[in-house]
Design a protein around this motif. Structure first.
Motif, PDB file in Angstrom:
ATOM      1  N   PRO A  83       0.837  -1.205   0.000  1.00  0.00           N
ATOM      2  CA  PRO A  83       0.000   0.000   0.000  1.00  0.00           C
ATOM      3  C   PRO A  83       0.873   1.257   0.000  1.00  0.00           C
ATOM      4  O   PRO A  83       1.951   1.272   0.608  1.00  0.00           O
ATOM      5  CB  PRO A  83      -0.793  -0.116   1.318  1.00  0.00           C
ATOM      6  N   MET A  84       0.428   2.286  -0.692  1.00  0.00           N
ATOM      7  CA  MET A  84       1.228   3.497  -0.815  1.00  0.00           C
ATOM      8  C   MET A  84       1.536   4.112   0.552  1.00  0.00           C
ATOM      9  O   MET A  84       2.645   4.609   0.786  1.00  0.00           O
ATOM     10  CB  MET A  84       0.499   4.510  -1.702  1.00  0.00           C
ATOM     11  N   SER A  85       0.577   4.071   1.453  1.00  0.00           N
ATOM     12  CA  SER A  85       0.813   4.632   2.794  1.00  0.00           C
ATOM     13  C   SER A  85       1.905   3.848   3.525  1.00  0.00           C
ATOM     14  O   SER A  85       2.744   4.438   4.221  1.00  0.00           O
ATOM     15  CB  SER A  85      -0.480   4.620   3.602  1.00  0.00           C
ATOM     16  N   THR A  86       1.902   2.530   3.338  1.00  0.00           N
ATOM     17  CA  THR A  86       2.927   1.690   3.969  1.00  0.00           C
ATOM     18  C   THR A  86       4.293   1.987   3.369  1.00  0.00           C
ATOM     19  O   THR A  86       5.299   2.082   4.094  1.00  0.00           O
ATOM     20  CB  THR A  86       2.588   0.201   3.779  1.00  0.00           C
ATOM     21  N   TYR A  87       4.323   2.111   2.035  1.00  0.00           N
ATOM     22  CA  TYR A  87       5.593   2.455   1.378  1.00  0.00           C
ATOM     23  C   TYR A  87       6.167   3.743   1.942  1.00  0.00           C
ATOM     24  O   TYR A  87       7.361   3.816   2.283  1.00  0.00           O
ATOM     25  CB  TYR A  87       5.392   2.590  -0.135  1.00  0.00           C
ATOM     26  N   LYS A  88       5.349   4.773   2.054  1.00  0.00           N
ATOM     27  CA  LYS A  88       5.834   6.073   2.521  1.00  0.00           C
ATOM     28  C   LYS A  88       6.362   5.989   3.944  1.00  0.00           C
ATOM     29  O   LYS A  88       7.406   6.565   4.278  1.00  0.00           O
ATOM     30  CB  LYS A  88       4.718   7.112   2.415  1.00  0.00           C
ATOM     31  N   GLU A  89       5.658   5.246   4.793  1.00  0.00           N
ATOM     32  CA  GLU A  89       6.113   5.101   6.174  1.00  0.00           C
ATOM     33  C   GLU A  89       7.424   4.333   6.245  1.00  0.00           C
ATOM     34  O   GLU A  89       8.350   4.730   6.966  1.00  0.00           O
ATOM     35  CB  GLU A  89       5.047   4.381   6.998  1.00  0.00           C
ATOM     36  N   ILE A  90       7.508   3.228   5.515  1.00  0.00           N
ATOM     37  CA  ILE A  90       8.728   2.419   5.541  1.00  0.00           C
ATOM     38  C   ILE A  90       9.901   3.203   4.965  1.00  0.00           C
ATOM     39  O   ILE A  90      11.017   3.182   5.518  1.00  0.00           O
ATOM     40  CB  ILE A  90       8.525   1.103   4.771  1.00  0.00           C
ATOM     41  N   PHE A  91       9.653   3.913   3.869  1.00  0.00           N
ATOM     42  CA  PHE A  91      10.735   4.690   3.259  1.00  0.00           C
ATOM     43  C   PHE A  91      11.267   5.720   4.255  1.00  0.00           C
ATOM     44  O   PHE A  91      12.488   5.904   4.373  1.00  0.00           O
ATOM     45  CB  PHE A  91      10.240   5.390   1.992  1.00  0.00           C
ATOM     46  N   SER A  92      10.384   6.364   4.982  1.00  0.00           N
ATOM     47  CA  SER A  92      10.803   7.354   5.979  1.00  0.00           C
ATOM     48  C   SER A  92      11.657   6.708   7.067  1.00  0.00           C
ATOM     49  O   SER A  92      12.691   7.255   7.478  1.00  0.00           O
ATOM     50  CB  SER A  92       9.574   8.022   6.594  1.00  0.00           C
ATOM     51  N   VAL A  93      11.247   5.529   7.525  1.00  0.00           N
ATOM     52  CA  VAL A  93      12.013   4.814   8.547  1.00  0.00           C
ATOM     53  C   VAL A  93      13.402   4.459   8.025  1.00  0.00           C
ATOM     54  O   VAL A  93      14.405   4.645   8.717  1.00  0.00           O
ATOM     55  CB  VAL A  93      11.265   3.531   8.974  1.00  0.00           C
ATOM     56  N   LEU A  94      13.486   3.959   6.790  1.00  0.00           N
ATOM     57  CA  LEU A  94      14.771   3.554   6.220  1.00  0.00           C
ATOM     58  C   LEU A  94      15.709   4.742   6.059  1.00  0.00           C
ATOM     59  O   LEU A  94      16.916   4.631   6.290  1.00  0.00           O
ATOM     60  CB  LEU A  94      14.552   2.855   4.874  1.00  0.00           C
ATOM     61  N   GLN A  95      15.162   5.882   5.664  1.00  0.00           N
ATOM     62  CA  GLN A  95      15.989   7.079   5.546  1.00  0.00           C
ATOM     63  C   GLN A  95      16.576   7.477   6.899  1.00  0.00           C
ATOM     64  O   GLN A  95      17.745   7.832   7.000  1.00  0.00           O
ATOM     65  CB  GLN A  95      15.172   8.228   4.963  1.00  0.00           C
ATOM     66  N   LYS A  96      15.760   7.403   7.935  1.00  0.00           N
ATOM     67  CA  LYS A  96      16.228   7.768   9.275  1.00  0.00           C
ATOM     68  C   LYS A  96      17.290   6.800   9.770  1.00  0.00           C
ATOM     69  O   LYS A  96      18.171   7.178  10.547  1.00  0.00           O
ATOM     70  CB  LYS A  96      15.051   7.798  10.244  1.00  0.00           C
TER      71      LYS A  96
END
Length: 275
Positions: A83-96
């Protein structure tokens, strides 16, 4: 009918990313005997069909750890997305967490897929990932996200465990490593093992045996559904310990070596063997 599910990198492909003549002959013999041969890989479809011998094969291809299933005639049978919302959350976590990120979509992999990166230097990789604008991905029409890969240098492997623990505690996703320095993230609805079961159901097949070949952490899911699991001699020890059989390495035609001896060993239950 037996199902032979085969990983590519480190398994059917040797260290030069080629399929040997002996392994090709073994594939042909399995098909001639009426068995179902499946290529079950973490690669994208475009990276699979770049391999010349595969272009002439009529075999099902399961890509991105089961996120996309193609028939032997290259028809898309099944897909599952994040899901796009999941992608955005995971991407943010990985960047951090400070890891490199690959994003696999219906438009391709951004900023790349994994195979082209294998021979790049750390300096080249730093430039690629630090300069890429990930916001551009979201500008695509009807965007589908199939898989993310978190990637680190080999001197930063401790970060991989941090990524796994962080994501496992927060998201309901499938996590696996095709190499020690990465984490592959897909929908919880799929992995290499579930892909075999999806295919069997969709095609109304009943496999007498499921024989899975692999060398990486993302192959453990297909080992779990297999009646016989075969680890390559080049697989890490923890992967070999999960397999029923251990064959030679991918540079020693380990796949064809196992196929030649496998039928005689299938009746040995509960015994870990080296072949």
């Amino acid at each position: 009918m037996k199902c032979i599910s085969i990983d590519l990198d480190g398994t059917l492909l040797n260290s030069r990313h080629e399929i040997s003549e002996r392994d090709l002959k073994a594939l042909e013999e399995l098909q001639e005997k009426g068995h179902t041969v499946i290529l079950n890989t973490g690669r994208s479809y475009s990276d699979v069909v770049k391999i010349k011998p595969i272009q002439n094969m009529e075999v099902p291809i399961f890509c991105l750890n089961g996120s996309l299933l193609y028939s032997k005639t290259r028809e898309l049978l099944y897909e599952v997305t994040l899901p796009m919302s999941t992608y955005k959350e995971i991407f943010s976590v990985l960047q951090k967490l400070g890891v490199r990120v690959l994003v696999y979509t219906n438009y391709g992999g951004f900023p790349s897929t994994l195979p082209p990166l294998h021979h790049k230097s750390n300096e080249e990789l730093d430039t690629l990932f630090q300069t890429y604008n990930y916001d551009e991905i979201l500008n695509q029409d009807n965007l589908k996200i199939y898989k993310l890969i978190a990637l680190v240098q080999y001197d930063q492997l401790d970060k991989i465990e941090v990524v796994k623990k962080t994501l496992a505690n927060k998201f309901d996703v499938s996590l696996a490593s095709s190499f020690p320095n990465n984490v592959e993230i897909t929908s919880n609805e799929t992995h290499k093992g579930k892909a075999i079961l999806h295919y069997q159901q969709m095609m109304n097949l009943a496999f007498d045996e499921i024989i899975a070949f692999g060398d990486g952490g993302n192959d453990l899911a297909q080992f779990e559904v297999a009646t016989t699991s075969v680890a390559m001699g080049n697989a890490p020890l923890n992967i070999q310990q999960k397999a029923d059989l251990i064959t030679k390495t991918n540079d020693e035609d380990g796949f064809s070596h196992a196929v030649r001896h496998l039928l005689d060993l299938l009746n040995t239950q509960g015994v870990k063997s080296v072949i």
